[in-house]
Motif scaffolding. Structure first.
Motif, PDB file in Angstrom:
ATOM      1  N   UNK A  90       1.238  -1.185  -0.028  1.00 23.19           N
ATOM      2  CA  UNK A  90      -0.496   0.057  -0.127  1.00 23.19           C
ATOM      3  C   UNK A  90       0.705   0.924   0.194  1.00 23.19           C
ATOM      4  N   UNK A  91      -0.385   2.446  -0.081  1.00 26.80           N
ATOM      5  CA  UNK A  91       0.740   3.678  -0.600  1.00 26.80           C
ATOM      6  C   UNK A  91      -0.066   5.006   0.689  1.00 26.80           C
ATOM      7  N   UNK A  92       0.801   5.789   1.663  1.00 29.62           N
ATOM      8  CA  UNK A  92       0.191   6.431   2.049  1.00 29.62           C
ATOM      9  C   UNK A  92      -1.098   7.174   1.292  1.00 29.62           C
ATOM     10  N   UNK A  93      -0.698   7.992  -0.150  1.00 31.90           N
ATOM     11  CA  UNK A  93      -1.241   9.063  -0.960  1.00 31.90           C
ATOM     12  C   UNK A  93      -1.219   8.036  -1.607  1.00 31.90           C
ATOM     13  N   UNK A 135      -4.490   4.663   4.853  1.00 28.07           N
ATOM     14  CA  UNK A 135      -3.398   4.528   3.675  1.00 28.07           C
ATOM     15  C   UNK A 135      -4.438   3.803   3.191  1.00 28.07           C
ATOM     16  N   UNK A 136      -3.945   3.035   1.658  1.00 31.70           N
ATOM     17  CA  UNK A 136      -4.534   3.160   0.437  1.00 31.70           C
ATOM     18  C   UNK A 136      -3.406   1.722  -0.352  1.00 31.70           C
ATOM     19  N   UNK A 153      -0.253  -5.927   8.593  1.00 26.36           N
ATOM     20  CA  UNK A 153       0.488  -4.920   8.482  1.00 26.36           C
ATOM     21  C   UNK A 153       0.196  -4.266   6.497  1.00 26.36           C
ATOM     22  N   UNK A 154       0.472  -3.457   6.386  1.00 24.73           N
ATOM     23  CA  UNK A 154       0.804  -2.222   4.973  1.00 24.73           C
ATOM     24  C   UNK A 154       2.011  -2.194   4.435  1.00 24.73           C
ATOM     25  N   UNK A 162       3.065   0.087   8.157  1.00 25.21           N
ATOM     26  CA  UNK A 162       2.540   0.753   9.367  1.00 25.21           C
ATOM     27  C   UNK A 162       1.631  -0.661   9.556  1.00 25.21           C
ATOM     28  N   UNK A 163       1.279  -0.580  10.407  1.00 27.21           N
ATOM     29  CA  UNK A 163       0.250  -1.730  11.317  1.00 27.21           C
ATOM     30  C   UNK A 163      -0.007  -1.069  11.910  1.00 27.21           C
ATOM     31  N   UNK A 164      -2.252  -1.514  10.655  1.00 22.77           N
ATOM     32  CA  UNK A 164      -3.504  -1.303  11.817  1.00 22.77           C
ATOM     33  C   UNK A 164      -3.759  -2.603  12.442  1.00 22.77           C
ATOM     34  N   UNK A 165      -5.007  -1.710  13.290  1.00 25.14           N
ATOM     35  CA  UNK A 165      -5.716  -3.315  14.163  1.00 25.14           C
ATOM     36  C   UNK A 165      -6.973  -2.633  14.098  1.00 25.14           C
ATOM     37  N   UNK A 166      -8.119  -2.922  14.985  1.00 24.62           N
ATOM     38  CA  UNK A 166      -9.216  -3.152  14.791  1.00 24.62           C
ATOM     39  C   UNK A 166     -10.131  -1.855  15.436  1.00 24.62           C
TER      40      UNK A 166
END
Length: 330
Positions: A90-93, A135-136, A153-154, A162-166
């Protein structure tokens, strides 16, 4: 009069000799994972147990001395499934490749018991342009499975992660797209896996999009990149979960933080002491558990193949265990 809609809950206290394979397990590994979340348990009986755990007791003796195995059953057969932490690119933009947003929780959704459905949110583009994008990612199907797993994780183009959680959900019930494919006659139940669903959706983009809308539940995320990369994602107790020692359970029947002995049958039988450190929208019932397999594609394939019977037995502090029994059984 008993409510016919309520399941018949049965409890039975077992001995440790009743647990198949108990003596052969690595109790020290389970003890270490138990101690990661034990300090977060606030009830007095749990606090007493956790205080003794800090004295470095022999692990098997500790469990046998302070706990009793309790078999809690309802009207459903035991089902073990697996979950994992996906890794997506993914990417931030956004750009031509990365154009599917991973959204944070909208504030008004927090106050709604049931908000817009998955189809309404995506077809009407209700979340775009509100600054909720974390993120995208490149693949909407992988994003769908990220939502089912609840964390991931992205990997960014520069190699960063970056890690994302619920972060919450829209309040709609989870509905299995795999079961829907079986209902339609596309596959037999034993043929369905996450990889099979991915492949079918990609081969049938129009019908595939509609299939994903069959699940009205939509999960939002929060960034949790403060968790070190070598540790697992955060579970429901806001602590990192551990591969093959953490399970997700229904907290209506199994207290979070409790040790749980699992006897998973099927192709690769498993007898192991796990710790209930997570929950899941599809994990409902006294005999229902989701085993955490780890991070990445190999973990995902192993988790996706798991759908096995067996039994799970909760280890509870002694007084709490006996308090669950009907009065005429005490």
């Amino acid at each position: 009069m008993a409510d016919p809609a309520m399941p018949d809950i049965r409890t039975q206290i077992l001995s440790f000799d009743d647990l198949d394979g108990w003596a052969a397990d690595d109790h020290a590994a389970a003890f270490d994972v138990f101690n990661q979340t034990c300090p977060d348990l606030t009830a007095p009986d749990w606090q007493a147990v956790c205080a003794y755990a800090t004295s470095n007791p022999e692990p098997r003796t500790f469990f046998e001395l302070f706990f009793r195995p309790v078999l809690i059953e309802d009207d459903a057969d035991m089902l073990f499934t697996g979950y994992f932490e996906p890794e997506l690119k993914g990417a931030l933009t956004p750009d031509a490749r990365y154009r599917y947003p991973v959204y944070a929780m909208p504030p008004e959704a927090l106050e709604a018991e049931e908000w817009f459905s998955r189809e309404e949110l995506l077809e009407d583009d209700l979340l775009a342009g509100r600054g909720l994008e974390i993120a995208y990612v490149a693949d909407p199907v992988e994003l769908f499975f990220l939502q089912i797993q609840g964390s991931g994780r992205i990997t960014l183009p520069d190699g960063g992660k970056i890690r994302v959680g619920y972060g919450g959900a829209n309040g709609h019930p989870y509905r299995s797209v795999g079961k829907e494919l079986v209902r339609r006659g596309v596959y037999e139940a034993h043929q369905v896996s996450a990889d099979v669903i991915r492949s079918w959706v990609r081969r049938n983009p129009v019908e595939g999009r509609a299939l994903l809308y069959h699940n009205p539940s939509y999960v939002f995320f929060r960034e949790v990149s403060e968790v070190p990369a070598h540790l697992g994602p955060l579970g429901a107790m806001n602590r990192s979960v551990t591969p093959m020692r953490t399970i997700a359970v229904d907290p209506a029947f199994t207290p979070l933080g409790a040790p749980v002995w699992i006897e998973k049958d099927g192709t690769d039988p498993l007898r192991r002491l796990m710790i209930a450190q997570d929950t899941g929208s599809a994990i409902k019932g006294a005999q229902r558990a989701d085993i955490f397999f780890g991070t990445g594609d190999d973990a995902g394939r192993a988790a996706g193949r798991l759908s096995d019977p067996g039994r799970m037995v909760v280890l509870l502090p002694i007084q709490r265990a006996y308090a669950l029994l009907p009065e005429d059984a005490q």
